[in-house]
Design an enzyme around this catalytic site. Sequence first.
Site, PDB file in Angstrom:
ATOM      1  N   THR A  70       0.848  -1.202   0.000  1.00 61.19           N
ATOM      2  CA  THR A  70       0.000   0.000   0.000  1.00 61.19           C
ATOM      3  C   THR A  70       0.880   1.247   0.000  1.00 61.19           C
ATOM      4  OG1 THR A  70      -1.758  -1.172   1.173  1.00 61.19           O
ATOM      5  CG2 THR A  70      -1.784   1.236   1.307  1.00 61.19           C
ATOM      6  N   CYS A 315      -9.191  -7.227   1.442  1.00 61.85           N
ATOM      7  CA  CYS A 315      -8.605  -5.957   1.867  1.00 61.85           C
ATOM      8  C   CYS A 315      -9.681  -5.021   2.390  1.00 61.85           C
ATOM      9  CB  CYS A 315      -7.870  -5.293   0.706  1.00 61.85           C
ATOM     10  SG  CYS A 315      -6.392  -6.191   0.267  1.00 61.85           S
TER      11      CYS A 315
HETATM   12  N1  PLP Z   1      -2.527  -4.725  -4.009  1.00 60.78           N
HETATM   13  C1  PLP Z   1      -3.148  -5.916  -4.032  1.00 60.78           C
HETATM   14  C2  PLP Z   1      -3.535  -6.511  -5.354  1.00 60.78           C
HETATM   15  C3  PLP Z   1      -3.417  -6.593  -2.841  1.00 60.78           C
HETATM   16  O1  PLP Z   1      -4.036  -7.775  -2.875  1.00 60.78           O
HETATM   17  C4  PLP Z   1      -3.031  -5.991  -1.612  1.00 60.78           C
HETATM   18  C5  PLP Z   1      -3.396  -6.632  -0.331  1.00 60.78           C
HETATM   19  O2  PLP Z   1      -4.315  -7.387  -0.227  1.00 60.78           O
HETATM   20  C6  PLP Z   1      -2.357  -4.765  -1.652  1.00 60.78           C
HETATM   21  C7  PLP Z   1      -2.135  -4.165  -2.861  1.00 60.78           C
HETATM   22  C8  PLP Z   1      -1.856  -4.129  -0.391  1.00 60.78           C
HETATM   23  O3  PLP Z   1      -0.757  -4.855   0.129  1.00 60.78           O
HETATM   24  P1  PLP Z   1      -0.251  -4.634   1.620  1.00 60.78           P
HETATM   25  O4  PLP Z   1      -1.070  -5.540   2.481  1.00 60.78           O
HETATM   26  O5  PLP Z   1       1.203  -5.011   1.605  1.00 60.78           O
HETATM   27  O6  PLP Z   1      -0.451  -3.202   1.940  1.00 60.78           O
END
Ligand code: PLP
Length: 372
Positions: A70, A315
């Site tokens: 993120t 998420c």
């Molecule tokens: N992008 C995608 C496609 C994801 O599946 C996720 C998390 O589920 C993220 C970004 C964010 O990742 P992080 O948990 O490292 O912030």
Amino acid sequence: MIYLDYQATTPVAPEVAKAMHPWIEEKFANPHSPSRWGHEAEAAIEVARKRVEKAIGAKGGSLAFTGSATEALNWALKGTVEKAPKGRNRIITLATEHAAVLDTCEWLAGHGIDLTILPVQPNGRLDLDVLARELDGRVLLVAVMMVNNEIGVTQPISEIARMAHEVGATMLCDAVQAFGRLGIGDGPDLIAVSAHKIHGPKGVGALWMRKGKEPAPFIHGGGQEQGLRSGTMSPALCVGFGAAAKLAEERLTRDYDHVQKLWKAAIHALGPGWIINGCTECRYHGNLNIRREGVDAARLIADLRDIAFSLGSACASGSGRPSHVLRALGLDYREARSSIRLGFGRYTTQQELVEACHRIARAAVEQEKLDA
Ligand code: PLP
């Protein structure tokens, strides 16, 4: 518990936990201090960096660790806008992107960026003709994910990067769900990845940056990570990420073949009456997003508490927001409400997956009977 939520997070690999252990228990030196112990920690971080870079496979750039994907995506988007040449003020992205991209783009739109969110086809794929019509010399950035976290559908990243480059735009790829599972296509200028989706620890991600495409510094302070992302680094998290990346690279084919077998077994075990959301072929098969007429997915999850699976996006789970991805495919509210996501991978056994699918199918039939 039968764990079928691999898109939300993955179990930490035993090899990763072992590699991290000394950096939690004994080796506490600051990797940026000049002592011998500091240098040792710094060297361990550099080994990890090389491992993550190698597993990403892109050439001609550098990699900075971040606190999450993120953060990497926020940085890539905001930092590229900050360095935008005059006259380039447009961002193009897709309706099915992760909130880390969409919400950041919306924020940038509120600060003067001209934002275009492209629709996808009912199978979840971008129509490249639609993209071609939008591309012009005002486009600064094209942001497209490689594997969708909700439906597993892949996008033709190399082709999209090539098209973006033709008009002089930068291509950002959210490769969080692709990394360690499929080869990341050649071409993107910025690539965001996350450790906890590849059996690494939570709290560490990375941004790979093509030389000359580095975004403006994101976090100011002590000048770590080439002066782009300040803050004392965590040797334990970086070492864990490096170990997970190395393992994923070594096991790529084996994990892939395992997932293909699991996919077939799950479809067979679920039986008739289920519809797959999104393209069946152009997809990472460790993601099975399905719906069934009349099923209340939230009730299904509540009825089967010892099986961990998901409805909509993990998420955004708990947010109560309906899935923007399923809506982008054209599903109506009822269809989205009857959709579940099963995510499986390296440590899922065929036996537990089949058992879970049988129980899910039975619970769905029970619901139908009660509601009849
Ligand atoms: N992008 C995608 C496609 C994801 O599946 C996720 C998390 O589920 C993220 C970004 C964010 O990742 P992080 O948990 O490292 O912030």
